[in-house]
Write an enzyme that holds these catalytic residues in place. Structure first.
Site, mmCIF file in Angstrom:
data_model
loop_
_atom_site.group_PDB
_atom_site.id
_atom_site.type_symbol
_atom_site.label_atom_id
_atom_site.label_comp_id
_atom_site.label_asym_id
_atom_site.label_seq_id
_atom_site.Cartn_x
_atom_site.Cartn_y
_atom_site.Cartn_z
ATOM 1 C CG ASP A 25 15.208 26.707 12.555
ATOM 2 O OD1 ASP A 25 15.312 25.469 12.674
ATOM 3 O OD2 ASP A 25 14.618 27.263 11.596
ATOM 4 C CE LYS A 87 15.753 19.170 12.672
ATOM 5 N NZ LYS A 87 15.165 20.501 12.449
ATOM 6 C CD GLU A 186 11.982 22.031 13.656
ATOM 7 O OE1 GLU A 186 11.257 21.670 12.708
ATOM 8 O OE2 GLU A 186 13.140 21.614 13.820
ATOM 9 C CG ASP A 208 8.600 23.458 8.701
ATOM 10 O OD1 ASP A 208 9.183 23.746 7.638
ATOM 11 O OD2 ASP A 208 9.192 23.356 9.795
HETATM 12 P P1 ADP Z 1 15.047 23.417 6.690
HETATM 13 O O1 ADP Z 1 13.942 23.675 7.631
HETATM 14 O O2 ADP Z 1 14.980 22.048 6.074
HETATM 15 O O3 ADP Z 1 16.379 23.740 7.235
HETATM 16 P P2 ADP Z 1 14.481 25.850 5.187
HETATM 17 O O4 ADP Z 1 13.238 26.228 5.865
HETATM 18 O O5 ADP Z 1 15.656 26.720 5.378
HETATM 19 O O6 ADP Z 1 14.851 24.348 5.412
HETATM 20 O O7 ADP Z 1 14.149 25.765 3.629
HETATM 21 C C1 ADP Z 1 15.108 25.486 2.684
HETATM 22 C C2 ADP Z 1 14.427 25.281 1.367
HETATM 23 O O8 ADP Z 1 13.702 26.458 1.011
HETATM 24 C C3 ADP Z 1 15.390 24.977 0.249
HETATM 25 O O9 ADP Z 1 14.919 23.900 -0.520
HETATM 26 C C4 ADP Z 1 15.362 26.278 -0.543
HETATM 27 O O10 ADP Z 1 15.627 26.058 -1.929
HETATM 28 C C5 ADP Z 1 13.931 26.719 -0.348
HETATM 29 N N1 ADP Z 1 13.764 28.139 -0.650
HETATM 30 C C6 ADP Z 1 14.404 29.189 -0.073
HETATM 31 N N2 ADP Z 1 14.002 30.334 -0.658
HETATM 32 C C7 ADP Z 1 13.105 29.992 -1.603
HETATM 33 C C8 ADP Z 1 12.336 30.737 -2.553
HETATM 34 N N3 ADP Z 1 12.442 32.055 -2.656
HETATM 35 N N4 ADP Z 1 11.512 30.041 -3.358
HETATM 36 C C9 ADP Z 1 11.416 28.704 -3.285
HETATM 37 N N5 ADP Z 1 12.099 27.967 -2.423
HETATM 38 C C10 ADP Z 1 12.941 28.598 -1.597
HETATM 39 MG MG MG Z 2 12.985 24.273 9.245
#
Ligand code: ADP
Ligand code: MG
Length: 626
Positions: A25, A87, A186, A208
């Site tokens: 991912d 990205k 995704e 998502d």
């Molecule tokens: P991406 O798909 O953009 O790479 P992710 O799916 O990894 O992103 O999500 C990252 C986001 O999720 C960040 O903004 C992070 O702060 C948020 N995040 C991660 N854990 C938590 C949580 N426990 N509560 C709220 N937000 C969270």
């Molecule tokens: Mg993602």
């Protein structure tokens, strides 16, 4: 639309020998790598036990790029040398990405192809190179965990990624030395992780909410194959905006002098920690003094936090409503939650309320995409004796080519499942035409000028023939990754020419939506424009033919007044053809056609006489008596 199941080549000949395959991912905020071991999909962690690799690359040291948490730690100190969210820039042109870059305080460099690259202390870096650094860290991690070279990888991309963005992702993998078997959407990966593919039928919404983007996809499962019915969302809405809301709130509570770039980033990261803590706790402290000396700490309650982010959550629901409408669906059977931000309890509650269904949250929303990709990789590499499913995606915009009059002939309509091959026969427009200009366009509109140009190439070596006699087969082939190859072949000589489309920059989902909307709102105009172009073409063809005939036989076969009468009408039609009146052009074309009938008949007589002039009388007798 018929969905065809396609056998995948390269099934393992030895059933029990497992090959090393991974799912990756490659996220905007975080990236992960997963694999299937002992029949279970699991995410691989680094030496410190961290599974998530922040998608951050730092270029401030001459010793090479630093990736992940170490890079993130350097971001306050070296904001311009620390690339986050690359990205967003994948496969996009410079002009296209300018605004985005300004927002992120990056300096863009010029390069030959007009693609984006960033200026860093260590030279210019393209988004593909930065992504390759991330992939290469994950590749090393996987190689060490699995004890050998990776034999096949599946990398996920947003469902709305276009050709250029997908190609850029593949390029990054190649640069990192990863053998990519497939790019996978995704949302489809997330649905696979939940085993939803084992059902027979069903409609699935994948919600998502990541760090910087929100994607909603509606998938339809039909006989083990997923079809993307619609995608939507907001490329500028995600966890970062929740952080910004918290940071903004803090500054309101504790007004202070304008913050430096570094302080700003520090406040954002404090806000992020606070937000994440509020997913489980009921209140959180923000030690502002660590950033702005003599400022007092703040406390934020869950209730106040929810009030702050309510408008953002509502925006995601509006996008969900639009997406359902686009998909022509009233209700869904399952809702899958993806992305770290779906841990926010308010988000879960709002989504459950909207879809009237408890969303699936059992699998870690950060990991679910990588885990689904690993399952798919395991199948594709041939580790499963049974053929199993093959996931098919659709193309987001129609693909076609330009025909005479600046019109678009659609060859592969939008939403066609890929991989797909479609062929259509075309012919020449002029007598003796020996080359064909193939112009490939994308979009829903009827006119080339309203479509997006993807590529051009030429087919040469067509034997000279009268207009319309040559047969040229044009084949559009879209592979499983959404990449397009177009070839043209002339039937008589076999002359062939082709191009693989790598557009110079990509479209984001907003632009795709815009292009679609434009096609709906211009449908009537477009029909009119097409008729006009076709009518003009008829006129032009008649005028061209007549011109050539008059030059050859006019003085011999026509009297002076006859000749003048034809020329007058031709002039009139030529002028009328420039007008917008389809009817008037049609009437005059018909009139000129009738007026030239006698001339055409005399030319026919003449050519028959000529053809017979060398034939002996006996031969003619024979033919006549036969
Ligand atoms: P991406 O798909 O953009 O790479 P992710 O799916 O990894 O992103 O999500 C990252 C986001 O999720 C960040 O903004 C992070 O702060 C948020 N995040 C991660 N854990 C938590 C949580 N426990 N509560 C709220 N937000 C969270
Ligand atoms: Mg993602």
């Amino acid at each position: 639309m018929a969905l065809l199941q396609i056998a995948e080549p390269g099934q393992s000949p030895v059933p029990h020998q497992t090959k090393r395959a991974v799912g990756i991912d490659l996220g905007t905020t975080n990236s992960l790598v997963a694999t299937v071991r002992g029949g279970r999909s699991e995410v691989l962690s680094d030496a410190e036990g961290q599974a998530m690799l922040p998608s951050v690359v730092n270029y401030s040291s001459a010793d090479g790029a630093r990736v992940g948490a170490v890079a993130q730690a350097l971001s306050s100190e070296h904001p311009a040398d620390t690339l986050v969210s690359v990205k967003r820039f994948m496969g996009r042109g410079r002009a296209d990405a300018q605004q985005e870059a300004e927002r992120a305080h990056y300096q863009l460099a010029d390069n030959e192809e007009g693609m984006v690259s960033f200026v860093t202390t260590q030279g210019t870096v393209s988004p593909v190179q930065a992504s390759a650094e991330i992939l290469s860290v994950l590749e090393t991690r996987a190689r060490e965990a699995l004890g050998g070279e990776i034999e096949g990888a599946v990398i996920t991309v947003p469902a709305y990624f276009d050709d250029a963005q997908r190609q850029a992702t593949k390029d990054a993998a190649t640069l990192a030395g990863l053998p990519v078997m497939r790019l996978l959407n995704e949302p489809t990966a997330a649905a696979v992780a939940y085993g939803l593919d084992s059902g027979e039928e069903g409609v699935i919404a994948v919600y998502d909410l990541g760090g910087g983007t929100f994607d909603i996809s509606i998938l339809k499962l039909h006989r083990g194959v997923f079809e993307v019915l619609a995608t939507g969302g907001d490329t500028a809405l995600g966890g970062d905006d929740l952080d910004a809301a918290v940071a903004g709130w803090a500054l309101e509570q504790r007004p202070c002098a304008p913050l430096s770039g570094g302080q700003h980033r520090a406040l954002r990261s404090m806000a992020r920690k606070a937000k994440e803590a509020l997913s489980t706790g009921n209140s959180v402290d923000l030690p502002i003094a660590e950033i702005v000396a003599d400022a007092q700490s703040l406390t934020l309650s869950r209730v106040d936090f929810e009030a702050l982010i309510q408008p953002l959550v509502k925006r995601t629901l509006r996008a969900c409503r639009r997406c359902l409408r686009d998909a022509g669906i009233a209700a869904v059977d399952n809702v899958v939650m993806v992305g770290g931000s779906t841990r926010v309890p308010l988000v879960r509650a709002a989504v459950a309320d909207f879809f009237e269904r408890k969303p699936l949250t059992d699998i870690d929303p950060d990991r679910v995409v990588a885990m689904g990709a690993a399952i798919q990789a395991d199948i594709l590499v041939g580790n499963r004796p049974e053929g199993d499913l093959l996931l098919l995606d659709v193309i987001p915009l129609s693909l076609g080519l330009e025909t005479m009059g600046g019109l678009v002939e659609k060859i592969v309509p939008r939403n066609t499942t890929i991989p797909v091959t479609r062929a259509q026969e075309f012919t020449t427009f002029k007598d003796g035409q020996t080359a064909l200009a193939v112009h490939i366009v994308q979009g829903e509109r009827e006119l080339v000028s309203d479509s997006r140009s993807l590529a051009r190439f030429e087919l040469r070596g067509i034997p000279p023939m009268v207009a319309g006699a040559a047969r040229i087969m044009v084949t559009f082939q879209v592979d499983a990754d959404g990449l397009l190859n177009v070839s043209a072949q002339e039937a008589a000589t076999g002359a062939e020419s082709s191009v693989t489309v790598k557009p110079s920059f990509g479209l984001n989902d907003e632009q795709i939506t815009q292009m679609l909307q434009a096609s709906f709102s211009h449908a009537a105009d477009d029909k009119n424009a097409r008729q006009l172009a076709e009518q003009r073409l008829d006129a032009e063809q008649l005028l061209d033919g007549l011109e050539a005939a008059l030059a050859a036989d006019g003085s011999e076969l026509l009297s002076q007044p006859e000749c003048e009468a034809l020329h007058r009408l031709m002039k009139e039609l030529r002028e009328q053809a420039a007008s917008e009146s389809i009817d008037d052009i049609r009437k005059l074309t018909e009139q000129l056609g009738r007026a030239s009938e006698a001339f055409a008949a005399r030319r026919m007589d003449k050519s028959i006489k000529q053809a017979l002039s060398g034939v002996s009388l006996e031969a003619l007798d024979q033919e006549v008596s036969e």
